[in-house]
Write a protein that holds these residues in place. Sequence first.
Motif, PDB file in Angstrom:
ATOM      1  N   LYS A  21       0.885  -1.171   0.000  1.00 24.76           N
ATOM      2  CA  LYS A  21       0.000   0.000   0.000  1.00 24.76           C
ATOM      3  C   LYS A  21       0.913   1.209   0.000  1.00 24.76           C
ATOM      4  CE  LYS A  21      -3.247   2.646   2.751  1.00 24.76           C
ATOM      5  NZ  LYS A  21      -3.826   2.788   4.099  1.00 24.76           N
ATOM      6  N   ILE A  22       0.741   2.061  -1.025  1.00 28.99           N
ATOM      7  CA  ILE A  22       1.639   3.194  -1.208  1.00 28.99           C
ATOM      8  C   ILE A  22       0.821   4.486  -1.238  1.00 28.99           C
ATOM      9  CG2 ILE A  22       3.439   4.199  -2.665  1.00 28.99           C
ATOM     10  CD1 ILE A  22       3.953   1.430  -3.808  1.00 28.99           C
ATOM     11  N   ALA A  23       1.224   5.478  -0.442  1.00 30.19           N
ATOM     12  CA  ALA A  23       0.574   6.787  -0.405  1.00 30.19           C
ATOM     13  C   ALA A  23       1.418   7.766  -1.218  1.00 30.19           C
ATOM     14  CB  ALA A  23       0.439   7.281   1.026  1.00 30.19           C
ATOM     15  N   LEU A  24       0.755   8.445  -2.172  1.00 30.80           N
ATOM     16  CA  LEU A  24       1.479   9.317  -3.097  1.00 30.80           C
ATOM     17  C   LEU A  24       0.731  10.628  -3.316  1.00 30.80           C
ATOM     18  CD1 LEU A  24       1.670   6.266  -5.329  1.00 30.80           C
ATOM     19  CD2 LEU A  24       3.751   7.370  -4.549  1.00 30.80           C
ATOM     20  N   ARG A  25       1.465  11.630  -3.742  1.00 34.41           N
ATOM     21  CA  ARG A  25       0.842  12.927  -4.007  1.00 34.41           C
ATOM     22  C   ARG A  25       0.119  12.944  -5.349  1.00 34.41           C
ATOM     23  NH1 ARG A  25       1.914  16.337  -0.088  1.00 34.41           N
ATOM     24  NH2 ARG A  25       3.780  16.045   1.147  1.00 34.41           N
ATOM     25  N   ASP A  26       0.632  12.198  -6.340  1.00 37.72           N
ATOM     26  CA  ASP A  26       0.042  12.247  -7.682  1.00 37.72           C
ATOM     27  C   ASP A  26       0.454  11.000  -8.470  1.00 37.72           C
ATOM     28  OD1 ASP A  26       2.727  12.747  -8.453  1.00 37.72           O
ATOM     29  OD2 ASP A  26       2.402  14.906  -8.278  1.00 37.72           O
ATOM     30  N   LEU A  27      -0.093  10.888  -9.680  1.00 35.62           N
ATOM     31  CA  LEU A  27       0.209   9.722 -10.516  1.00 35.62           C
ATOM     32  C   LEU A  27       1.662   9.695 -10.976  1.00 35.62           C
ATOM     33  CD1 LEU A  27      -3.051   9.466 -12.640  1.00 35.62           C
ATOM     34  CD2 LEU A  27      -2.323   8.019 -10.736  1.00 35.62           C
TER      35      LEU A  27
END
Length: 157
Positions: A110-116
């Motif tokens: 599970k990865i949390a990111l700001r954008d694609l």
Amino acid sequence: MIHLDSFDLKILAALQAEGRLTNQELADVARLSASQCSRRRARLEEEKIIQGYYADLSADALGFNVIALVQITLATHSPNNAKRFRDLVRRVDAIQEAYALTGDADYLLKIALRDLKSLSDIVNNVLMPHESVAHVRSSIVLDCLKTTRRLPIGKAG
């Protein structure tokens, strides 16, 4: 398994709901004295039943607008290759959770990111080129229906 009585379960349930409770507030919930609650909380921490206290941060408010679930298949199934992959996972701050699996994939991240673009960078520049990885398959979370860290310990008493 460590023996937990109804007082311990009341304390744990209360702390799962609100980790900032004082010993006096816990005592009111558990119907014990504050000193008894303090000793019980210390024992639960010492026995690693309570592993820590955390602030629940809003990913959206902090600009983490993309959550991705990424399945990883290892290139080879050896202890050394698995260790290399686990070491990689520990180094990438954006990876919030990582699970070893049965089935088609070896791991789920599970990865949390700001954008694609951030997702593309992690997949193309971190995961895929790593010598331990054979296949990467990612899915973007459209909506979160439920998230909790609370264990279903039930209501005591």
